[in-house]
Design a protein around this motif. Structure first.
Motif, short mmCIF file in Angstrom:
data_model
loop_
_atom_site.label_atom_id
_atom_site.label_comp_id
_atom_site.label_asym_id
_atom_site.label_seq_id
_atom_site.Cartn_x
_atom_site.Cartn_y
_atom_site.Cartn_z
N VAL A 1 0.84 -1.20 0.00
CA VAL A 1 0.00 0.00 0.00
C VAL A 1 0.87 1.25 0.00
O VAL A 1 0.59 2.22 -0.72
N PHE A 2 1.95 1.26 0.78
CA PHE A 2 2.84 2.41 0.85
C PHE A 2 3.50 2.67 -0.50
O PHE A 2 3.50 3.81 -0.99
N ILE A 3 4.03 1.64 -1.12
CA ILE A 3 4.69 1.80 -2.42
C ILE A 3 3.66 2.18 -3.49
O ILE A 3 3.93 3.02 -4.36
N GLY A 4 2.48 1.61 -3.42
CA GLY A 4 1.42 1.97 -4.36
C GLY A 4 1.01 3.42 -4.23
O GLY A 4 0.77 4.11 -5.24
N SER A 5 0.92 3.91 -3.01
CA SER A 5 0.56 5.32 -2.83
C SER A 5 1.66 6.24 -3.34
O SER A 5 1.37 7.30 -3.90
N LEU A 6 2.91 5.85 -3.17
CA LEU A 6 3.99 6.66 -3.74
C LEU A 6 3.95 6.65 -5.26
O LEU A 6 4.20 7.68 -5.90
N GLN A 7 3.63 5.52 -5.84
CA GLN A 7 3.50 5.45 -7.29
C GLN A 7 2.35 6.34 -7.77
O GLN A 7 2.44 6.99 -8.81
N TYR A 8 1.26 6.38 -7.02
CA TYR A 8 0.14 7.24 -7.37
C TYR A 8 0.55 8.70 -7.31
O TYR A 8 0.18 9.50 -8.18
N LEU A 9 1.32 9.07 -6.28
CA LEU A 9 1.78 10.45 -6.17
C LEU A 9 2.68 10.83 -7.33
O LEU A 9 2.69 11.98 -7.78
N MET A 10 3.44 9.88 -7.85
CA MET A 10 4.32 10.17 -8.97
C MET A 10 3.52 10.46 -10.24
O MET A 10 3.98 11.20 -11.11
N LYS A 11 2.34 9.92 -10.36
CA LYS A 11 1.53 10.11 -11.56
C LYS A 11 0.82 11.46 -11.59
O LYS A 11 0.34 11.90 -12.63
N ILE A 12 0.74 12.10 -10.46
CA ILE A 12 0.08 13.41 -10.41
C ILE A 12 1.02 14.43 -11.07
O ILE A 12 2.20 14.53 -10.73
N ASN A 13 0.49 15.21 -11.99
CA ASN A 13 1.31 16.16 -12.74
C ASN A 13 1.84 17.30 -11.88
O ASN A 13 2.87 17.89 -12.20
N ALA A 14 1.16 17.64 -10.82
CA ALA A 14 1.58 18.76 -9.99
C ALA A 14 2.86 18.45 -9.23
O ALA A 14 3.54 19.36 -8.76
N LEU A 15 3.21 17.21 -9.13
CA LEU A 15 4.39 16.83 -8.34
C LEU A 15 5.59 16.48 -9.22
O LEU A 15 6.41 15.68 -8.85
N HIS A 16 5.70 17.10 -10.39
CA HIS A 16 6.81 16.83 -11.29
C HIS A 16 8.16 17.14 -10.64
O HIS A 16 9.16 16.47 -10.89
N LYS A 17 8.19 18.17 -9.81
CA LYS A 17 9.46 18.59 -9.22
C LYS A 17 10.01 17.56 -8.24
O LYS A 17 11.21 17.39 -8.13
N ILE A 18 9.12 16.90 -7.51
CA ILE A 18 9.62 15.94 -6.53
C ILE A 18 9.63 14.51 -7.07
O ILE A 18 9.95 13.58 -6.34
N LYS A 19 9.32 14.35 -8.34
CA LYS A 19 9.31 13.02 -8.92
C LYS A 19 10.69 12.37 -8.85
O LYS A 19 10.81 11.18 -8.57
N ASP A 20 11.74 13.15 -9.08
CA ASP A 20 13.10 12.61 -9.00
C ASP A 20 13.42 12.14 -7.58
O ASP A 20 14.05 11.11 -7.39
N TYR A 21 12.97 12.91 -6.58
CA TYR A 21 13.23 12.51 -5.20
C TYR A 21 12.49 11.22 -4.84
O TYR A 21 13.00 10.37 -4.12
N ILE A 22 11.28 11.09 -5.35
CA ILE A 22 10.50 9.88 -5.09
C ILE A 22 11.16 8.69 -5.77
O ILE A 22 11.24 7.59 -5.20
N ASP A 23 11.69 8.88 -6.99
CA ASP A 23 12.40 7.79 -7.67
C ASP A 23 13.62 7.34 -6.88
O ASP A 23 13.88 6.15 -6.73
N VAL A 24 14.38 8.31 -6.38
CA VAL A 24 15.57 7.98 -5.58
C VAL A 24 15.15 7.26 -4.29
O VAL A 24 15.76 6.27 -3.90
N PHE A 25 14.07 7.74 -3.67
CA PHE A 25 13.60 7.11 -2.44
C PHE A 25 13.15 5.68 -2.68
O PHE A 25 13.48 4.77 -1.92
#
Length: 153
Positions: free
Chosen positions: A42-66
């Protein structure tokens, strides 16, 4: 020839060179492991969902690294768990035993096996089944250098 003994939480087998342990299956442990896996998914799925939101493009790299670091940590833990906890902790070579401490209680007898490399393994026998003495005798037959000490709890 192998000898089998019943522990409080599992079984024990002695052959000429080693002691092997096996745990009884515990339903609560299985349920806890399942819940941990579900929470992780569930935690990894929610992070994947956050990555798909266009408003969070700036932190997408940080989420990938995390997520990459999390994947590496999970992989390292699984390797540690499978190698050290599942395989190596279930077998003890009899020649590496240096000392045995026996703590006797009314209901359980705790046997602490100390190895030459300072590791310890705790075994809990039921006192009424009288399996501690035959177990110690079998160990003494295979390794006469074992020092045995008794403590009363």
């Amino acid at each position: 020839m192998t000898y089998k003994y019943i522990l409080v939480d599992g079984y024990l087998e002695i052959d000429n060179e080693k002691i092997s342990f096996s745990k009884r299956s515990d339903d609560s442990l299985k349920k806890r492991n399942r819940s941990n896996i579900i929470i992780t998914i569930v935690f990894i799925g929610s992070l994947q969902y956050l990555m798909k939101i266009n408003a969070l493009h700036k932190i997408k790299d940080y989420i990938d690294v995390f997520l990459s670091a999390l994947g590496l940590l999970v992989s390292a833990y699984l390797i540690y768990y499978l190698v050290f906890k599942k395989v190596w902790s279930k077998k003890i070579t009899i020649n590496t035993i240096s000392k045995i401490i026996i703590k006797k209680d009314d209901y359980e007898t705790e046997v602490i096996i100390k190895l030459l490399n300072k590791r310890e393994k705790e075994l809990n026998f039921r006192t009424l089944e009288n399996q501690v003495e035959p177990f110690i005798e079998q160990l003494k037959k295979r390794n006469s250098r074992i020092k045995i000490s008794h403590e009363r709890v």
